[in-house]
Design a protein around this motif. Structure first.
Motif, PDB file in Angstrom:
ATOM      1  N   LEU A  22     -52.610  17.156  18.447  1.00  0.00           N
ATOM      2  CA  LEU A  22     -52.112  18.269  19.252  1.00  0.00           C
ATOM      3  C   LEU A  22     -51.267  19.180  18.379  1.00  0.00           C
ATOM      4  CD1 LEU A  22     -51.709  19.695  21.987  1.00  0.00           C
ATOM      5  CD2 LEU A  22     -49.746  18.179  22.380  1.00  0.00           C
ATOM      6  N   GLY A  23     -51.745  20.411  18.168  1.00  0.00           N
ATOM      7  CA  GLY A  23     -50.961  21.408  17.454  1.00  0.00           C
ATOM      8  C   GLY A  23     -49.930  21.999  18.401  1.00  0.00           C
ATOM      9  N   MET A  40     -43.570  22.069  28.476  1.00  0.00           N
ATOM     10  CA  MET A  40     -44.141  21.625  27.206  1.00  0.00           C
ATOM     11  C   MET A  40     -43.796  20.163  26.925  1.00  0.00           C
ATOM     12  SD  MET A  40     -45.948  24.143  26.300  1.00  0.00           S
ATOM     13  CE  MET A  40     -46.180  24.241  28.101  1.00  0.00           C
ATOM     14  N   ILE A  41     -42.604  19.752  27.312  1.00  0.00           N
ATOM     15  CA  ILE A  41     -42.242  18.335  27.175  1.00  0.00           C
ATOM     16  C   ILE A  41     -43.169  17.491  28.047  1.00  0.00           C
ATOM     17  CG2 ILE A  41     -40.447  16.628  27.720  1.00  0.00           C
ATOM     18  CD1 ILE A  41     -38.384  18.733  26.847  1.00  0.00           C
ATOM     19  N   ASP A  42     -43.416  17.951  29.263  1.00  0.00           N
ATOM     20  CA  ASP A  42     -44.328  17.237  30.159  1.00  0.00           C
ATOM     21  C   ASP A  42     -45.741  17.205  29.584  1.00  0.00           C
ATOM     22  OD1 ASP A  42     -42.227  16.892  31.916  1.00  0.00           O
ATOM     23  OD2 ASP A  42     -42.838  18.525  33.264  1.00  0.00           O
ATOM     24  N   LEU A  43     -46.160  18.321  28.959  1.00  0.00           N
ATOM     25  CA  LEU A  43     -47.492  18.383  28.362  1.00  0.00           C
ATOM     26  C   LEU A  43     -47.622  17.372  27.222  1.00  0.00           C
ATOM     27  CD1 LEU A  43     -50.285  19.685  27.923  1.00  0.00           C
ATOM     28  CD2 LEU A  43     -49.162  21.403  26.493  1.00  0.00           C
ATOM     29  N   ILE A  44     -46.613  17.289  26.372  1.00  0.00           N
ATOM     30  CA  ILE A  44     -46.652  16.335  25.262  1.00  0.00           C
ATOM     31  C   ILE A  44     -46.694  14.906  25.802  1.00  0.00           C
ATOM     32  CG2 ILE A  44     -45.326  15.402  23.313  1.00  0.00           C
ATOM     33  CD1 ILE A  44     -44.435  18.306  22.744  1.00  0.00           C
ATOM     34  N   VAL A  48     -49.782  12.206  25.154  1.00  0.00           N
ATOM     35  CA  VAL A  48     -49.595  10.844  24.637  1.00  0.00           C
ATOM     36  C   VAL A  48     -50.211   9.825  25.593  1.00  0.00           C
ATOM     37  CG1 VAL A  48     -47.878   9.104  24.004  1.00  0.00           C
ATOM     38  CG2 VAL A  48     -47.560  11.491  23.294  1.00  0.00           C
ATOM     39  N   GLU A  49     -50.058  10.038  26.891  1.00  0.00           N
ATOM     40  CA  GLU A  49     -50.657   9.145  27.877  1.00  0.00           C
ATOM     41  C   GLU A  49     -52.173   9.122  27.769  1.00  0.00           C
ATOM     42  OE1 GLU A  49     -49.246  10.587  31.595  1.00  0.00           O
ATOM     43  OE2 GLU A  49     -47.160   9.965  31.237  1.00  0.00           O
ATOM     44  N   ARG A  50     -52.762  10.272  27.405  1.00  0.00           N
ATOM     45  CA  ARG A  50     -54.219  10.360  27.252  1.00  0.00           C
ATOM     46  C   ARG A  50     -54.679   9.851  25.883  1.00  0.00           C
ATOM     47  NH1 ARG A  50     -57.456  13.594  30.111  1.00  0.00           N
ATOM     48  NH2 ARG A  50     -58.948  12.144  29.185  1.00  0.00           N
ATOM     49  N   GLY A  51     -53.755   9.481  25.022  1.00  0.00           N
ATOM     50  CA  GLY A  51     -54.116   8.952  23.710  1.00  0.00           C
ATOM     51  C   GLY A  51     -54.003   9.938  22.581  1.00  0.00           C
ATOM     52  N   VAL A  52     -53.583  11.174  22.888  1.00  0.00           N
ATOM     53  CA  VAL A  52     -53.371  12.178  21.827  1.00  0.00           C
ATOM     54  C   VAL A  52     -51.949  11.979  21.307  1.00  0.00           C
ATOM     55  CG1 VAL A  52     -53.307  14.634  21.250  1.00  0.00           C
ATOM     56  CG2 VAL A  52     -54.964  13.789  22.930  1.00  0.00           C
ATOM     57  N   GLY A 280     -54.374  23.400  19.587  1.00  0.00           N
ATOM     58  CA  GLY A 280     -53.134  23.589  20.325  1.00  0.00           C
ATOM     59  C   GLY A 280     -53.413  24.107  21.719  1.00  0.00           C
ATOM     60  N   THR A 281     -52.505  23.849  22.637  1.00  0.00           N
ATOM     61  CA  THR A 281     -52.620  24.377  23.986  1.00  0.00           C
ATOM     62  C   THR A 281     -51.265  24.288  24.670  1.00  0.00           C
ATOM     63  OG1 THR A 281     -53.830  24.276  26.079  1.00  0.00           O
ATOM     64  CG2 THR A 281     -53.264  22.181  25.056  1.00  0.00           C
ATOM     65  N   THR A 282     -51.128  25.019  25.758  1.00  0.00           N
ATOM     66  CA  THR A 282     -49.913  24.918  26.574  1.00  0.00           C
ATOM     67  C   THR A 282     -50.265  24.491  27.997  1.00  0.00           C
ATOM     68  OG1 THR A 282     -50.039  27.272  27.148  1.00  0.00           O
ATOM     69  CG2 THR A 282     -48.666  26.679  25.243  1.00  0.00           C
ATOM     70  N   LYS A 283     -51.523  24.080  28.197  1.00  0.00           N
ATOM     71  CA  LYS A 283     -51.982  23.732  29.540  1.00  0.00           C
ATOM     72  C   LYS A 283     -52.679  22.365  29.552  1.00  0.00           C
ATOM     73  CE  LYS A 283     -52.678  28.531  30.999  1.00  0.00           C
ATOM     74  NZ  LYS A 283     -52.162  29.144  29.763  1.00  0.00           N
ATOM     75  N   LYS A 284     -52.358  21.562  30.563  1.00  0.00           N
ATOM     76  CA  LYS A 284     -52.951  20.225  30.679  1.00  0.00           C
ATOM     77  C   LYS A 284     -54.462  20.299  30.856  1.00  0.00           C
ATOM     78  CE  LYS A 284     -48.821  17.981  32.595  1.00  0.00           C
ATOM     79  NZ  LYS A 284     -48.227  17.294  33.763  1.00  0.00           N
ATOM     80  N   LYS A 285     -54.931  21.296  31.612  1.00  0.00           N
ATOM     81  CA  LYS A 285     -56.381  21.388  31.849  1.00  0.00           C
ATOM     82  C   LYS A 285     -57.124  21.670  30.544  1.00  0.00           C
ATOM     83  CE  LYS A 285     -56.542  26.325  33.065  1.00  0.00           C
ATOM     84  NZ  LYS A 285     -57.004  27.331  34.077  1.00  0.00           N
ATOM     85  N   ASN A 286     -56.513  22.447  29.654  1.00  0.00           N
ATOM     86  CA  ASN A 286     -57.138  22.717  28.356  1.00  0.00           C
ATOM     87  C   ASN A 286     -57.122  21.477  27.481  1.00  0.00           C
ATOM     88  OD1 ASN A 286     -57.532  25.344  29.158  1.00  0.00           O
ATOM     89  ND2 ASN A 286     -55.791  26.164  28.020  1.00  0.00           N
ATOM     90  N   LEU A 287     -56.030  20.730  27.545  1.00  0.00           N
ATOM     91  CA  LEU A 287     -55.955  19.473  26.799  1.00  0.00           C
ATOM     92  C   LEU A 287     -57.059  18.533  27.254  1.00  0.00           C
ATOM     93  CD1 LEU A 287     -54.038  17.707  24.824  1.00  0.00           C
ATOM     94  CD2 LEU A 287     -53.324  16.650  26.952  1.00  0.00           C
TER      95      LEU A 287
END
Length: 354
Positions: A22-23, A40-44, A48-52, A280-287
């Protein structure tokens, strides 16, 4: 149960990371105003929960604010992530970027990053850009001291050519080289990739989606402060020409029943088991969408079809502006070790802007 990103070996020294990283740069700078910190903290945490778990930042992102953000995000989960950051680029008072790789600065930069990140060690520490006044052997020797002191675990380079990689690796094992690698940036494949593979060095692909171009980026929808508005490939006549290439990739993606970003990322993943992209992304759906690229299978024929759809000679515009290009691997080299004179070292001003 959601698909969890597998792990892979990065380099030959023992580091293991998620197959997709994750950039974090765009969370704080360059692509518009900083995103809300808690989001962004929630996104990170979600990543991590998804394995990234392979997180990429730099002291110049912000500057400094992205490291602070990442540090807050990994509080309490430090043992679950592989943290990469970089040094070497410094903004001067006029907004230009100075490049430093002298031993004194290497140590100063590392100590400052550790403090901002609020960690005891950095998993992977990159030299962000080469200092044209300091032999790379001197810089890497200083970085190696940080490894001895357990402030850093593994060493990396960014935007270094094959010769500089060999020189660096002879001083201390290099684990990874970070380079722009995507469907429309492939010139590194001729010399750099074979050199890295010969030496057991992995490649970390930054901007694997062409700075969002292969994820549907539209300059007309760009936020205030998004530097891509001035990016040669994404403006004016160049954009119109490159749009034709994107349409070709979209057609192939439709045939594969996946999104264009998934196809473009899958192409990078299929370039080798030693390659890890860090979109990189700022959105969970994009991740989530990016992660699904790991489940897209491409045959050698499909890989060739994609590359033929985006011929290097048809890509319009350079990947950076003229000044910034001077700091990339095609133009940046360091002096021979025999010429090293510590007393003559000063920061190299106005070399490039990112």
């Amino acid at each position: 149960m959601a698909f969890e990103v597998p792990r892979m070996k990065l380099g030959s020294q023992g580091l293991e990371v998620s197959q997709q990283g994750l950039g974090c740069m765009g969370m704080s700078c360059f692509y518009g105003l900083p995103a809300p910190e808690q989001e962004m903290i929630d996104l990170i945490h979600y990543a991590v929960e998804r394995g990234v778990t392979f997180l990429d930042t730099s002291d110049m992102y912000g500057p400094h604010t992205n490291e602070v953000l990442v540090g807050k995000a990994i509080k309490g989960i430090r043992d679950k992530v592989q943290l990469a950051t970089k040094f070497g680029n410094i903004f001067d008072q006029k907004g230009n970027v100075m490049v430093r790789g002298d031993p004194e600065y290497v140590r100063q930069a590392c100590e400052a990053s550790l403090k901002r990140l609020d960690v005891d060690y950095i998993d992977l520490y990159y030299q962000h850009r080469l200092d044209k006044k300091v032999p790379i052997e001197i810089t890497v020797a200083a970085m190696a001291e940080l490894v001895k002191e357990k402030k850093v675990k593994y060493l990396g380079l960014s935007e270094a050519n094959a010769s500089e990689i060999r020189r660096a690796h002879a001083v201390h094992p290099i684990t990874a080289v970070q380079l722009e690698w995507s469907l429309w940036v492939r010139d590194l494949e001729k010399e750099i990739v074979p050199t890295c593979r010969e030496l057991g060095i992995s490649i970390v692909s930054y901007s694997p989606l062409g700075r969002g171009f292969f994820a549907g980026y539209n300059p007309q929808e760009a936020k205030e402060g998004d530097f891509r508005k001035m990016y040669g490939r994404l403006s004016g006549e160049n954009l119109a020409k490159n749009e034709k290439l994107r349409q070709r990739v979209m057609e192939i993606a439709e045939g594969k029943k996946c999104s264009i970003n998934q196809l473009a990322l899958a192409w990078v993943h299929h370039k080798g088991k030693d390659v890890v992209p860090i979109p990189g992304t700022t959105k969970k759906k994009n991740l989530d969408s990016n992660i699904q690229a790991l489940q897209v299978t491409l045959t050698s024929e499909e890989m060739a079809e994609l590359e033929a759809a985006v011929p290097e000679e048809e890509v319009a515009g350079d990947r950076y502006g003229k000044a910034t290009l001077q700091a990339t691997w095609r133009y940046a080299s360091t002096p021979p070790l025999s010429s090293w004179n510590p007393s003559s070292v000063t920061a190299e001003e106005g070399l490039h802007t990112i």
